[in-house]
Design a protein around this motif. Sequence first.
Motif, PDB file in Angstrom:
ATOM      1  N   TYR A 167      12.965  15.914   2.533  1.00 42.98           N
ATOM      2  CA  TYR A 167      12.934  16.173   3.978  1.00 42.98           C
ATOM      3  C   TYR A 167      11.986  15.272   4.752  1.00 42.98           C
ATOM      4  O   TYR A 167      11.909  15.370   5.970  1.00 42.98           O
ATOM      5  CB  TYR A 167      12.541  17.636   4.227  1.00 42.98           C
ATOM      6  N   GLY A 168      11.251  14.402   4.059  1.00 39.62           N
ATOM      7  CA  GLY A 168      10.261  13.563   4.728  1.00 39.62           C
ATOM      8  C   GLY A 168      10.784  12.187   5.080  1.00 39.62           C
ATOM      9  O   GLY A 168      11.798  11.725   4.554  1.00 39.62           O
ATOM     10  N   THR A 169      10.054  11.511   5.962  1.00 42.54           N
ATOM     11  CA  THR A 169      10.403  10.148   6.349  1.00 42.54           C
ATOM     12  C   THR A 169       9.895   9.140   5.336  1.00 42.54           C
ATOM     13  O   THR A 169      10.338   7.994   5.327  1.00 42.54           O
ATOM     14  CB  THR A 169       9.811   9.812   7.730  1.00 42.54           C
ATOM     15  N   VAL A 170       8.956   9.559   4.479  1.00 40.10           N
ATOM     16  CA  VAL A 170       8.384   8.686   3.454  1.00 40.10           C
ATOM     17  C   VAL A 170       8.445   9.436   2.125  1.00 40.10           C
ATOM     18  O   VAL A 170       8.102  10.617   2.050  1.00 40.10           O
ATOM     19  CB  VAL A 170       6.914   8.332   3.795  1.00 40.10           C
ATOM     20  N   LYS A 171       8.902   8.755   1.084  1.00 41.03           N
ATOM     21  CA  LYS A 171       8.945   9.359  -0.250  1.00 41.03           C
ATOM     22  C   LYS A 171       7.527   9.592  -0.758  1.00 41.03           C
ATOM     23  O   LYS A 171       6.579   8.966  -0.309  1.00 41.03           O
ATOM     24  CB  LYS A 171       9.691   8.444  -1.234  1.00 41.03           C
ATOM     25  N   CYS A 172       7.370  10.454  -1.749  1.00 41.09           N
ATOM     26  CA  CYS A 172       6.058  10.797  -2.287  1.00 41.09           C
ATOM     27  C   CYS A 172       5.390   9.584  -2.947  1.00 41.09           C
ATOM     28  O   CYS A 172       6.065   8.632  -3.341  1.00 41.09           O
ATOM     29  CB  CYS A 172       6.172  11.965  -3.251  1.00 41.09           C
ATOM     30  N   PRO A 173       4.055   9.600  -3.080  1.00 41.02           N
ATOM     31  CA  PRO A 173       3.339   8.452  -3.652  1.00 41.02           C
ATOM     32  C   PRO A 173       3.837   7.972  -5.021  1.00 41.02           C
ATOM     33  O   PRO A 173       4.004   6.766  -5.202  1.00 41.02           O
ATOM     34  CB  PRO A 173       1.886   8.944  -3.707  1.00 41.02           C
ATOM     35  N   PRO A 174       4.113   8.851  -6.000  1.00 35.88           N
ATOM     36  CA  PRO A 174       4.612   8.328  -7.283  1.00 35.88           C
ATOM     37  C   PRO A 174       5.936   7.572  -7.150  1.00 35.88           C
ATOM     38  O   PRO A 174       6.128   6.542  -7.791  1.00 35.88           O
ATOM     39  CB  PRO A 174       4.778   9.585  -8.143  1.00 35.88           C
ATOM     40  N   ILE A 175       6.834   8.056  -6.321  1.00 30.47           N
ATOM     41  CA  ILE A 175       8.112   7.372  -6.120  1.00 30.47           C
ATOM     42  C   ILE A 175       7.880   6.028  -5.423  1.00 30.47           C
ATOM     43  O   ILE A 175       8.494   5.022  -5.768  1.00 30.47           O
ATOM     44  CB  ILE A 175       9.097   8.257  -5.324  1.00 30.47           C
ATOM     45  N   GLN A 176       6.959   5.991  -4.454  1.00 29.01           N
ATOM     46  CA  GLN A 176       6.631   4.728  -3.785  1.00 29.01           C
ATOM     47  C   GLN A 176       6.102   3.705  -4.781  1.00 29.01           C
ATOM     48  O   GLN A 176       6.324   2.505  -4.630  1.00 29.01           O
ATOM     49  CB  GLN A 176       5.577   4.949  -2.705  1.00 29.01           C
ATOM     50  N   GLN A 177       5.400   4.166  -5.821  1.00 31.39           N
ATOM     51  CA  GLN A 177       4.826   3.271  -6.827  1.00 31.39           C
ATOM     52  C   GLN A 177       5.839   2.881  -7.901  1.00 31.39           C
ATOM     53  O   GLN A 177       5.525   2.120  -8.798  1.00 31.39           O
ATOM     54  CB  GLN A 177       3.612   3.930  -7.491  1.00 31.39           C
ATOM     55  N   GLY A 178       7.042   3.436  -7.819  1.00 29.40           N
ATOM     56  CA  GLY A 178       8.075   3.074  -8.776  1.00 29.40           C
ATOM     57  C   GLY A 178       8.061   3.881 -10.054  1.00 29.40           C
ATOM     58  O   GLY A 178       8.716   3.531 -11.029  1.00 29.40           O
ATOM     59  N   SER A 179       7.309   4.981 -10.059  1.00 33.01           N
ATOM     60  CA  SER A 179       7.311   5.848 -11.242  1.00 33.01           C
ATOM     61  C   SER A 179       7.954   7.168 -10.876  1.00 33.01           C
ATOM     62  O   SER A 179       8.305   7.402  -9.740  1.00 33.01           O
ATOM     63  CB  SER A 179       5.893   6.056 -11.759  1.00 33.01           C
ATOM     64  N   SER A 180       8.106   8.027 -11.861  1.00 33.91           N
ATOM     65  CA  SER A 180       8.698   9.326 -11.565  1.00 33.91           C
ATOM     66  C   SER A 180       7.623  10.275 -11.062  1.00 33.91           C
ATOM     67  O   SER A 180       6.455  10.169 -11.452  1.00 33.91           O
ATOM     68  CB  SER A 180       9.393   9.886 -12.796  1.00 33.91           C
ATOM     69  N   CYS A 181       8.019  11.173 -10.216  1.00 30.70           N
ATOM     70  CA  CYS A 181       7.098  12.165  -9.674  1.00 30.70           C
ATOM     71  C   CYS A 181       6.980  13.293 -10.696  1.00 30.70           C
ATOM     72  O   CYS A 181       7.972  13.730 -11.253  1.00 30.70           O
ATOM     73  CB  CYS A 181       7.664  12.684  -8.360  1.00 30.70           C
ATOM     74  N   CYS A 182       5.799  13.744 -10.949  1.00 32.37           N
ATOM     75  CA  CYS A 182       5.520  14.828 -11.890  1.00 32.37           C
ATOM     76  C   CYS A 182       5.946  14.427 -13.298  1.00 32.37           C
ATOM     77  O   CYS A 182       6.183  13.284 -13.589  1.00 32.37           O
ATOM     78  CB  CYS A 182       6.214  16.119 -11.484  1.00 32.37           C
ATOM     79  N   SER A 213       0.838  -1.192   0.000  1.00 32.96           N
ATOM     80  CA  SER A 213       0.000   0.000   0.000  1.00 32.96           C
ATOM     81  C   SER A 213       0.875   1.245   0.000  1.00 32.96           C
ATOM     82  O   SER A 213       2.034   1.207   0.394  1.00 32.96           O
ATOM     83  CB  SER A 213      -0.923  -0.009   1.216  1.00 32.96           C
ATOM     84  N   ILE A 214       0.291   2.326  -0.436  1.00 29.29           N
ATOM     85  CA  ILE A 214       0.999   3.601  -0.496  1.00 29.29           C
ATOM     86  C   ILE A 214       0.802   4.334   0.819  1.00 29.29           C
ATOM     87  O   ILE A 214      -0.322   4.488   1.286  1.00 29.29           O
ATOM     88  CB  ILE A 214       0.468   4.464  -1.660  1.00 29.29           C
ATOM     89  N   GLU A 215       1.896   4.765   1.421  1.00 28.64           N
ATOM     90  CA  GLU A 215       1.817   5.564   2.641  1.00 28.64           C
ATOM     91  C   GLU A 215       1.600   7.014   2.256  1.00 28.64           C
ATOM     92  O   GLU A 215       2.303   7.543   1.404  1.00 28.64           O
ATOM     93  CB  GLU A 215       3.099   5.442   3.457  1.00 28.64           C
ATOM     94  N   LEU A 216       0.637   7.667   2.899  1.00 25.67           N
ATOM     95  CA  LEU A 216       0.356   9.073   2.604  1.00 25.67           C
ATOM     96  C   LEU A 216       0.838  10.006   3.706  1.00 25.67           C
ATOM     97  O   LEU A 216       0.837  11.214   3.530  1.00 25.67           O
ATOM     98  CB  LEU A 216      -1.145   9.279   2.381  1.00 25.67           C
ATOM     99  N   GLU A 217       1.253   9.459   4.840  1.00 25.84           N
ATOM    100  CA  GLU A 217       1.742  10.277   5.945  1.00 25.84           C
ATOM    101  C   GLU A 217       3.264  10.287   5.939  1.00 25.84           C
ATOM    102  O   GLU A 217       3.897   9.244   5.812  1.00 25.84           O
ATOM    103  CB  GLU A 217       1.241   9.729   7.286  1.00 25.84           C
ATOM    104  N   SER A 218       3.830  11.473   6.067  1.00 26.49           N
ATOM    105  CA  SER A 218       5.277  11.626   6.123  1.00 26.49           C
ATOM    106  C   SER A 218       5.600  12.688   7.163  1.00 26.49           C
ATOM    107  O   SER A 218       4.843  13.639   7.348  1.00 26.49           O
ATOM    108  CB  SER A 218       5.819  12.058   4.753  1.00 26.49           C
ATOM    109  N   VAL A 219       6.707  12.520   7.845  1.00 27.63           N
ATOM    110  CA  VAL A 219       7.147  13.504   8.833  1.00 27.63           C
ATOM    111  C   VAL A 219       8.268  14.321   8.210  1.00 27.63           C
ATOM    112  O   VAL A 219       9.308  13.778   7.844  1.00 27.63           O
ATOM    113  CB  VAL A 219       7.615  12.827  10.136  1.00 27.63           C
ATOM    114  N   ILE A 220       8.018  15.616   8.060  1.00 23.25           N
ATOM    115  CA  ILE A 220       9.017  16.527   7.495  1.00 23.25           C
ATOM    116  C   ILE A 220       9.841  17.125   8.638  1.00 23.25           C
ATOM    117  O   ILE A 220       9.285  17.582   9.636  1.00 23.25           O
ATOM    118  CB  ILE A 220       8.348  17.642   6.677  1.00 23.25           C
TER     119      ILE A 220
END
Length: 74
Positions: free
Chosen positions: A54-69, A3-10
């Motif tokens: 700066y976050g503890t979790v990478k953004c959703p696109p990166i988590q899915q293995g694709s490029s962000c934006c 699953s994709i994590e949506l919470e990150s600590v900056i």
Amino acid sequence: MSSIELESVITCPECGAVTQETMPTNACQWLYECGACHVVLKPLPGDCCVYCSYGTVKCPPIQQGSSCCSSGGA
């Protein structure tokens, strides 16, 4: 399936303040204002967004293995 994590600590590199945030799933977040010292954070070179820098979790696109934006590195 993972699953994709949506919470990150900056963590602010200026003052060390930590804040839990919910990442957007439909857009990159290129700017983030620290609630404590009000510095505006931008992604580090090579990162696509403030969560990847700066976050503890990478953004959703990166988590899915694709490029962000849609920005390439040209």
